[in-house]
Scaffold this motif. Structure first.
Motif, PDB file in Angstrom:
ATOM      1  N   SER A 264      -1.778  -3.674  -7.954  1.00 14.65           N
ATOM      2  CA  SER A 264      -2.998  -3.537  -7.159  1.00 14.65           C
ATOM      3  C   SER A 264      -4.138  -4.350  -7.755  1.00 14.65           C
ATOM      4  O   SER A 264      -4.936  -4.956  -7.040  1.00 14.65           O
ATOM      5  CB  SER A 264      -3.407  -2.058  -7.078  1.00 14.65           C
ATOM      6  OG  SER A 264      -2.406  -1.294  -6.444  1.00 14.65           O
TER       7      SER A 264
ATOM      8  N   LEU B  14       3.387   3.893  -1.346  1.00 14.26           N
ATOM      9  CA  LEU B  14       3.811   4.332  -2.672  1.00 14.26           C
ATOM     10  C   LEU B  14       5.290   4.687  -2.645  1.00 14.26           C
ATOM     11  O   LEU B  14       5.716   5.547  -1.873  1.00 14.26           O
ATOM     12  CB  LEU B  14       2.984   5.549  -3.110  1.00 14.26           C
ATOM     13  CG  LEU B  14       3.216   6.046  -4.537  1.00 14.26           C
ATOM     14  CD1 LEU B  14       2.860   4.974  -5.552  1.00 14.26           C
ATOM     15  CD2 LEU B  14       2.412   7.312  -4.799  1.00 14.26           C
TER      16      LEU B  14
ATOM     17  N   ASN C 255      -1.264   9.171  -0.305  1.00  9.03           N
ATOM     18  CA  ASN C 255      -0.352   8.962  -1.422  1.00  9.03           C
ATOM     19  C   ASN C 255      -0.424  10.101  -2.435  1.00  9.03           C
ATOM     20  O   ASN C 255       0.602  10.542  -2.964  1.00  9.03           O
ATOM     21  CB  ASN C 255      -0.667   7.636  -2.115  1.00  9.03           C
ATOM     22  CG  ASN C 255      -0.114   6.441  -1.368  1.00  9.03           C
ATOM     23  OD1 ASN C 255       0.861   6.557  -0.614  1.00  9.03           O
ATOM     24  ND2 ASN C 255      -0.730   5.287  -1.548  1.00  9.03           N
TER      25      ASN C 255
ATOM     26  N   ARG D  24       2.607  -0.228 -10.429  1.00  9.25           N
ATOM     27  CA  ARG D  24       1.925  -0.254  -9.142  1.00  9.25           C
ATOM     28  C   ARG D  24       0.423  -0.479  -9.336  1.00  9.25           C
ATOM     29  O   ARG D  24      -0.221  -1.215  -8.568  1.00  9.25           O
ATOM     30  CB  ARG D  24       2.186   1.056  -8.391  1.00  9.25           C
ATOM     31  CG  ARG D  24       1.416   1.211  -7.082  1.00  9.25           C
ATOM     32  CD  ARG D  24       1.609   0.010  -6.167  1.00  9.25           C
ATOM     33  NE  ARG D  24       2.997  -0.239  -5.892  1.00  9.25           N
ATOM     34  CZ  ARG D  24       3.672   0.295  -4.881  1.00  9.25           C
ATOM     35  NH1 ARG D  24       3.053   1.121  -4.060  1.00  9.25           N
ATOM     36  NH2 ARG D  24       4.934  -0.001  -4.682  1.00  9.25           N
ATOM     37  N   SER D  25      -0.157   0.132 -10.362  1.00 12.16           N
ATOM     38  CA  SER D  25      -1.582  -0.060 -10.648  1.00 12.16           C
ATOM     39  C   SER D  25      -1.864  -1.497 -11.042  1.00 12.16           C
ATOM     40  O   SER D  25      -2.855  -2.101 -10.594  1.00 12.16           O
ATOM     41  CB  SER D  25      -2.013   0.896 -11.764  1.00 12.16           C
ATOM     42  OG  SER D  25      -1.835   2.247 -11.388  1.00 12.16           O
TER      43      SER D  25
ATOM     44  N   HIS E 293       0.816  -1.206   0.000  1.00 13.19           N
ATOM     45  CA  HIS E 293       0.000   0.000   0.000  1.00 13.19           C
ATOM     46  C   HIS E 293       0.856   1.265   0.000  1.00 13.19           C
ATOM     47  O   HIS E 293       0.370   2.339  -0.329  1.00 13.19           O
ATOM     48  CB  HIS E 293      -0.928   0.007   1.218  1.00 13.19           C
ATOM     49  CG  HIS E 293      -1.922  -1.101   1.201  1.00 13.19           C
ATOM     50  ND1 HIS E 293      -2.997  -1.125   0.345  1.00 13.19           N
ATOM     51  CD2 HIS E 293      -2.006  -2.245   1.928  1.00 13.19           C
ATOM     52  CE1 HIS E 293      -3.700  -2.226   0.552  1.00 13.19           C
ATOM     53  NE2 HIS E 293      -3.121  -2.915   1.506  1.00 13.19           N
TER      54      HIS E 293
ATOM     55  N   TRP F  65      -4.073   2.445  -5.247  1.00 15.71           N
ATOM     56  CA  TRP F  65      -2.996   3.155  -4.567  1.00 15.71           C
ATOM     57  C   TRP F  65      -3.304   4.645  -4.405  1.00 15.71           C
ATOM     58  O   TRP F  65      -2.594   5.341  -3.662  1.00 15.71           O
ATOM     59  CB  TRP F  65      -1.687   2.998  -5.338  1.00 15.71           C
ATOM     60  CG  TRP F  65      -1.721   3.565  -6.736  1.00 15.71           C
ATOM     61  CD1 TRP F  65      -2.075   2.907  -7.876  1.00 15.71           C
ATOM     62  CD2 TRP F  65      -1.407   4.905  -7.124  1.00 15.71           C
ATOM     63  NE1 TRP F  65      -2.000   3.744  -8.959  1.00 15.71           N
ATOM     64  CE2 TRP F  65      -1.584   4.982  -8.520  1.00 15.71           C
ATOM     65  CE3 TRP F  65      -0.987   6.050  -6.441  1.00 15.71           C
ATOM     66  CZ2 TRP F  65      -1.370   6.153  -9.233  1.00 15.71           C
ATOM     67  CZ3 TRP F  65      -0.778   7.218  -7.147  1.00 15.71           C
ATOM     68  CH2 TRP F  65      -0.960   7.257  -8.537  1.00 15.71           C
TER      69      TRP F  65
END
Length: 373
Positions: free
Chosen positions: A267, A199, A284, A263-264, A197, A279
């Motif tokens: 997730s 960033l 963030n 990162r997306s 979680h 995120w």
């Protein structure tokens, strides 16, 4: 001394004098070496994660695992094993091609990759969470062979006069520090593909010790979340500002956006209830905005100031991450679900590299010739 657009100082005015010819000829080899070392590290961590257990397998069982068709396999795993070693074969062929003719270089590269894969599988045999397989070795060797073929068919000969060598000589600081930092920046993007979680969080070593995490109230979590995102963005800006004195914003934006895309995807793939924008929490987003403001100032500085700013941001980032509360406290999402994913090894490699990255980046920056003179 005139400045380039955006406040950047020309490369020649910031670095020690050197002959363009010797720099161009030497850098491709060093860059390939660092790239190969970085890729070997990724493969080892992804193949051996989570580094638990330890036993000496019985020889009959080991022979059976390598000679018989595996009981459980998927075509997805086979394709991933092929693709995992394709860049390895390509990089090895390019590096060996600087020392011999390309055809023998390709042959040695394939054999080396196959032996390396076999060694990794033998080590896996002593780990209770891993099952060695001769099929994996075959798929890995096939991927290395395809990578070597691509190099041969493209006619690439890494003699220091290609477009990559010219870009390296003109846009990146000289010496091994420049080569190492290029690899570290690529790894920075790879490390964003993990079920976390936080960033841009790097350097979390709490799970390596027996001490418990440090939870706190959810109200304090938001502040930590913003500070970590801001420090992570500033650390990236410092690394980019240190490695290239030229046009920095395009490279910074490319790396930042690539990291956010990974990162997306993480997730979405690692959480059953995950989405591409999971995120995007208030903490963030605020931290990212603050980090961009810091990056705007860092990227306008010379390579020394930018490098020192990156070092400071990286150290602060690691300190914040290790002092922050656990993510589960404020985000009670089903994090455990990722452990059943077939992408577990990839995420494990990203998490392990995230532990090492701050120390490697700080050491690379402070030991560069730019700071030694």
């Amino acid at each position: 001394m005139h400045r380039l657009p955006g406040g950047s100082v020309p490369l020649r005015s910031q670095i020690p004098s050197m002959t363009r010819a010797s720099h161009t000829a030497a850098r491709p080899s060093a860059l390939l070496q660092f790239s190969i070392l970085g890729y070997v590290g990724i493969v080892l961590v992804a193949s051996l994660y989570p580094f638990t257990g330890g036993r000496v397998p019985e020889m009959p069982w080991l022979v059976t695992q390598f000679t018989e068709w595996p009981r459980y396999y998927t075509y997805t795993d086979m394709v991933m094993n092929v693709m995992a070693y394709l860049p390895f074969g390509l990089l090895l062929t390019l590096w060996l091609g600087m020392r011999m003719r390309m055809m023998p270089a390709a042959s040695y590269a394939v054999v080396t990759a196959a032996l390396f894969s076999l060694l990794v599988e033998v080590v896996q045999a002593g780990m209770p969470t891993r099952v060695p397989s001769g099929l994996d070795v075959f798929c890995n060797a096939t991927g290395a062979l395809i990578g070597a073929w691509i190099t041969l068919l493209s006619g690439t000969r890494p003699r220091g006069a290609g477009p990559v060598a010219r870009w390296r000589a003109q846009a990146i600081i000289p010496g091994a520090a420049g080569d190492a930092m290029i690899v570290l920046l690529v790894l920075w993007v790879v490390m964003q593909f993990k079920p976390d979680h936080w960033l841009f969080a790097l350097g979390d070593v709490r799970h390596l010790s027996l001490s418990p995490d440090h939870p706190s109230l959810p109200d304090g979590y938001r502040t930590f979340e913003m500070a970590v995102a801001a420090a992570g963005t500033a650390a990236l800006a410092g690394a980019v500002g240190f490695v290239t004195p030229g046009r920095r914003w395009p490279w910074f934006a490319l790396l930042l956006l690539s990291g956010l895309v990974l990162r997306s995807l993480a997730s979405l793939l690692f959480f059953r209830t995950g989405t591409l924008v999971q995120w995007m929490t208030p903490g963030n987003l605020a931290g990212l905005a603050l980090g961009l403001l810091l990056a705007a100032g860092i990227l306008r500085q010379g390579i020394r100031v930018a490098g020192l700013a990156g070092v400071a941001a990286t150290v602060i980032l690691a300190m914040l991450v290790n002092a922050a509360p656990t993510a589960e406290l404020a985000h009670p999402l089903p994090v455990e679900l990722w452990r059943q994913s077939h992408l577990r090894s990839v995420a494990g490699a990203a998490q392990a590299l995230a532990v090492l990255w701050p120390a490697l980046a700080v050491w690379t920056t402070l030991t560069a010739r730019t700071f030694a003179r």
